[in-house]
Write a protein that holds these residues in place. Structure first.
Motif, mmCIF file in Angstrom:
data_model
loop_
_atom_site.group_PDB
_atom_site.id
_atom_site.type_symbol
_atom_site.label_atom_id
_atom_site.label_comp_id
_atom_site.label_asym_id
_atom_site.label_seq_id
_atom_site.Cartn_x
_atom_site.Cartn_y
_atom_site.Cartn_z
ATOM 1 N N GLY A 1 0.762 -1.472 0.077
ATOM 2 C CA GLY A 1 -0.247 0.277 -0.131
ATOM 3 C C GLY A 1 0.736 1.253 0.010
ATOM 4 N N LEU A 2 2.448 0.987 1.026
ATOM 5 C CA LEU A 2 2.843 2.239 0.069
ATOM 6 C C LEU A 2 3.363 2.518 -0.999
ATOM 7 C CD1 LEU A 2 4.751 2.239 3.855
ATOM 8 C CD2 LEU A 2 3.365 3.975 2.871
ATOM 9 N N SER A 3 3.759 2.372 -1.578
ATOM 10 C CA SER A 3 4.505 2.625 -3.179
ATOM 11 C C SER A 3 3.588 3.034 -3.864
ATOM 12 C CB SER A 3 4.457 1.433 -4.361
ATOM 13 O OG SER A 3 2.607 1.256 -4.718
ATOM 14 N N LYS A 4 4.400 5.110 -5.057
ATOM 15 C CA LYS A 4 3.538 5.504 -5.457
ATOM 16 C C LYS A 4 2.811 5.261 -5.326
ATOM 17 C CE LYS A 4 7.465 8.762 -5.119
ATOM 18 N NZ LYS A 4 8.718 8.212 -4.207
ATOM 19 N N ASP A 5 2.550 4.005 -6.468
ATOM 20 C CA ASP A 5 1.868 3.879 -7.044
ATOM 21 C C ASP A 5 0.101 3.550 -6.029
ATOM 22 O OD1 ASP A 5 2.794 3.786 -9.425
ATOM 23 O OD2 ASP A 5 3.250 1.685 -10.088
ATOM 24 N N GLU A 6 0.570 2.303 -5.296
ATOM 25 C CA GLU A 6 -0.588 1.871 -4.483
ATOM 26 C C GLU A 6 -1.275 3.819 -3.845
ATOM 27 O OE1 GLU A 6 -0.488 -1.762 -3.152
ATOM 28 O OE2 GLU A 6 1.983 -0.591 -3.218
ATOM 29 N N LEU A 7 0.075 4.017 -3.255
ATOM 30 C CA LEU A 7 -0.885 4.983 -2.785
ATOM 31 C C LEU A 7 -1.666 5.895 -3.531
ATOM 32 C CD1 LEU A 7 2.128 6.547 -1.051
ATOM 33 C CD2 LEU A 7 -0.242 5.711 0.359
ATOM 34 N N ARG A 8 -1.183 6.266 -5.094
ATOM 35 C CA ARG A 8 -2.443 7.335 -6.096
ATOM 36 C C ARG A 8 -3.403 7.214 -6.072
ATOM 37 N NH1 ARG A 8 1.466 7.832 -9.680
ATOM 38 N NH2 ARG A 8 0.459 6.020 -10.711
ATOM 39 N N ASP A 9 -3.258 5.118 -6.757
ATOM 40 C CA ASP A 9 -4.245 4.120 -6.682
ATOM 41 C C ASP A 9 -5.622 4.494 -5.297
ATOM 42 O OD1 ASP A 9 -3.696 3.984 -8.794
ATOM 43 O OD2 ASP A 9 -3.489 1.670 -8.470
ATOM 44 N N ASN A 10 -4.953 4.674 -4.248
ATOM 45 C CA ASN A 10 -6.063 4.806 -3.315
ATOM 46 C C ASN A 10 -6.268 5.874 -2.608
ATOM 47 O OD1 ASN A 10 -6.077 1.792 -2.600
ATOM 48 N ND2 ASN A 10 -4.217 1.696 -1.923
ATOM 49 N N TYR B 1 5.591 6.900 7.564
ATOM 50 C CA TYR B 1 5.917 6.050 8.040
ATOM 51 C C TYR B 1 8.224 5.621 8.072
ATOM 52 C CZ TYR B 1 6.984 0.727 7.130
ATOM 53 O OH TYR B 1 7.732 -0.534 6.588
ATOM 54 N N LEU B 2 8.539 5.949 7.194
ATOM 55 C CA LEU B 2 10.176 6.767 7.433
ATOM 56 C C LEU B 2 10.349 6.924 8.890
ATOM 57 C CD1 LEU B 2 13.367 6.356 6.709
ATOM 58 C CD2 LEU B 2 13.120 8.153 5.379
ATOM 59 N N ASP B 3 9.576 8.507 8.703
ATOM 60 C CA ASP B 3 10.138 9.135 10.493
ATOM 61 C C ASP B 3 9.716 8.484 11.570
ATOM 62 O OD1 ASP B 3 10.765 11.060 8.795
ATOM 63 O OD2 ASP B 3 9.037 11.971 8.733
ATOM 64 N N SER B 4 8.337 7.813 11.231
ATOM 65 C CA SER B 4 7.829 6.645 12.224
ATOM 66 C C SER B 4 8.626 5.834 13.249
ATOM 67 C CB SER B 4 6.303 6.306 12.245
ATOM 68 O OG SER B 4 6.281 5.454 11.273
ATOM 69 N N LEU B 5 9.061 5.293 11.630
ATOM 70 C CA LEU B 5 10.183 4.160 12.317
ATOM 71 C C LEU B 5 11.265 4.726 13.054
ATOM 72 C CD1 LEU B 5 10.655 1.293 9.430
ATOM 73 C CD2 LEU B 5 9.100 1.427 11.057
ATOM 74 N N LEU B 6 11.807 5.842 12.538
ATOM 75 C CA LEU B 6 13.149 6.383 12.805
ATOM 76 C C LEU B 6 13.329 6.261 14.374
ATOM 77 C CD1 LEU B 6 14.274 8.307 10.465
ATOM 78 C CD2 LEU B 6 15.384 6.277 10.396
ATOM 79 N N ALA B 7 11.959 6.779 14.562
ATOM 80 C CA ALA B 7 11.888 7.266 16.086
ATOM 81 C C ALA B 7 11.167 6.173 16.981
ATOM 82 C CB ALA B 7 9.963 8.444 15.868
ATOM 83 N N ILE C 1 13.039 -0.328 6.858
ATOM 84 C CA ILE C 1 14.088 1.950 7.097
ATOM 85 C C ILE C 1 14.820 0.940 5.793
ATOM 86 C CG2 ILE C 1 15.332 3.732 7.212
ATOM 87 C CD1 ILE C 1 14.707 3.231 10.504
ATOM 88 N N GLU C 2 14.950 0.284 5.918
ATOM 89 C CA GLU C 2 15.490 0.097 3.760
ATOM 90 C C GLU C 2 14.940 0.159 2.917
ATOM 91 O OE1 GLU C 2 18.861 -3.072 2.763
ATOM 92 O OE2 GLU C 2 19.103 -2.889 4.836
ATOM 93 N N SER C 3 14.014 -0.511 3.317
ATOM 94 C CA SER C 3 12.980 -0.958 2.054
ATOM 95 C C SER C 3 12.168 0.912 1.175
ATOM 96 C CB SER C 3 11.809 -1.458 2.113
ATOM 97 O OG SER C 3 12.946 -3.083 2.890
ATOM 98 N N ILE C 4 11.859 1.410 2.132
ATOM 99 C CA ILE C 4 10.744 2.600 2.431
ATOM 100 C C ILE C 4 12.060 3.575 1.591
ATOM 101 C CG2 ILE C 4 11.389 3.951 4.800
ATOM 102 C CD1 ILE C 4 8.133 3.858 2.775
ATOM 103 N N ARG C 5 13.390 3.152 1.819
ATOM 104 C CA ARG C 5 14.177 4.056 1.334
ATOM 105 C C ARG C 5 14.557 4.339 0.312
ATOM 106 N NH1 ARG C 5 17.834 5.364 6.743
ATOM 107 N NH2 ARG C 5 17.485 7.779 6.834
ATOM 108 N N GLU C 6 14.580 2.939 -0.435
ATOM 109 C CA GLU C 6 14.499 2.286 -2.222
ATOM 110 C C GLU C 6 13.047 3.073 -2.283
ATOM 111 O OE1 GLU C 6 15.339 -2.104 -2.513
ATOM 112 O OE2 GLU C 6 17.148 -1.380 -1.298
ATOM 113 N N MET C 7 11.629 2.511 -1.899
ATOM 114 C CA MET C 7 10.728 3.259 -2.395
ATOM 115 C C MET C 7 10.751 4.200 -2.551
ATOM 116 S SD MET C 7 7.228 1.357 -1.228
ATOM 117 C CE MET C 7 6.916 -0.790 -1.536
ATOM 118 N N MET C 8 11.538 5.307 -1.961
ATOM 119 C CA MET C 8 10.961 6.493 -2.501
ATOM 120 C C MET C 8 12.112 7.217 -2.882
ATOM 121 S SD MET C 8 10.911 7.416 2.461
ATOM 122 C CE MET C 8 10.607 9.003 1.381
#
Ligand SMILES: [Zn+2]
Length: 274
Positions: free
Chosen positions: A194-203, A213-219, A267-274
């Motif tokens: 659900g977090l890819s740009k495509d899915e966010l746009r579709d949703n 998401y990234l910020d919350s994981l870092l916290a 964190i690594e995965s979301i950074r890749e996705m971004m």
């Protein structure tokens, strides 16, 4: 939507439909984790029961279709589902809140859900996923984030960790185990689905959810955690650990920095996705 995302989603939907059609294949034995915390989920999605002095607290219900497994698991551990006082939902997806209505009707419990996910049950039921499989329920409360809730022997602090859904909530549970206070942590929704740009746009959800998401994981990386409670057991091999438990709960103590490694990976995965 890219072909890869579409393929991944199709496979996941197939698996979930199979669970809805055959819920018993998810059956697994309930078990004591540490202190006053018990696992009462199934082999796909977790539910945790907390035996507080002020009544039972349930975190997540799994599917409506598997509610009988949940009731059975709670009873097998010697508790009565009618004694549930609070139902804490991690987020508004059907595999975590499907049985909320049934639990409420049976116990009269108060239902909590992160404020940002309340819209799933008003203007955006499409975001619940498999929405026809979630009997409608009343949400009684939103979480007061970062405020410890004192239940006597147990203190639970809800933390807002948006991303997987806008209102995803994680829980930090202080319980007494082996003569000292240990902190159990459950991330309410680690999934990157659900977090890819495509899915966010579709949703029709904001792209800023990736950053949140990234910020919350870092916290969360700054938190001290003794025991990891996985909202999907496989995220921390909880069922394999339970099989090795000698009754002391030692196998659940996070001695190999599992909490931080789990967050690091995402964190690594979301950074890749971004
Ligand atoms: Zn979810």
């Amino acid at each position: 939507m890219t072909e890869e995302v579409a393929k991944r989603l199709e496979a996941l939907n197939k698996k979930l439909q199979n669970f809805l059609d055959n819920p018993w294949i998810m059956r697994t034995k309930p078990f004591h984790v540490v202190g006053d915390v018990y696992f009462v989920g199934n082999n796909y999605v977790s539910s945790f029961l907390i035996a507080s002095e002020e009544g039972l607290i349930l975190i997540d219900t799994a599917f409506a279709e598997s509610a009988y497994l949940l009731f059975d698991g709670i009873r097998a551990l010697g508790f009565n589902p009618a004694d549930i006082r609070c139902l804490f939902l991690s987020h508004g997806h059907f595999d975590h809140c499907g049985a909320a209505r049934l639990i409420h009707e049976y116990s009269g419990c108060e239902i909590f859900l992160g404020k940002e996910d309340h819209m799933f049950f008003t203007e955006r039921p499409d975001l619940i996923l498999f929405e026809n499989h979630v009997p409608r329920f009343t949400i009684h409360r939103a979480y007061d984030y970062d405020k410890p809730m004192d239940f006597g022997n147990v203190v639970i602090t809800p933390v807002h960790t948006p991303g997987h859904t806008p209102g995803t909530t994680s829980f930090f549970i202080e319980t007494r185990h082996g003569g000292k206070i240990v902190i159990c942590a459950m991330h309410g929704g680690l999934g990157l689905n659900g977090l890819s740009k495509d899915e966010l746009r579709d949703n029709r959800l904001p792209e800023s959810l990736q950053q949140e998401y990234l910020d919350s994981l870092l916290a969360l990386q700054k938190k001290k955690v003794d025991v990891v409670l996985a909202s999907h057991a496989h995220q921390y091999n909880m069922l394999e650990r339970a099989a090795l438990d000698d009754g002391s709960g030692e196998v659940f103590l996070d001695k190999e920095n599992g909490w931080y490694k789990m967050l690091d990976k995402n964190i690594e995965s979301i950074r890749e996705m971004m």
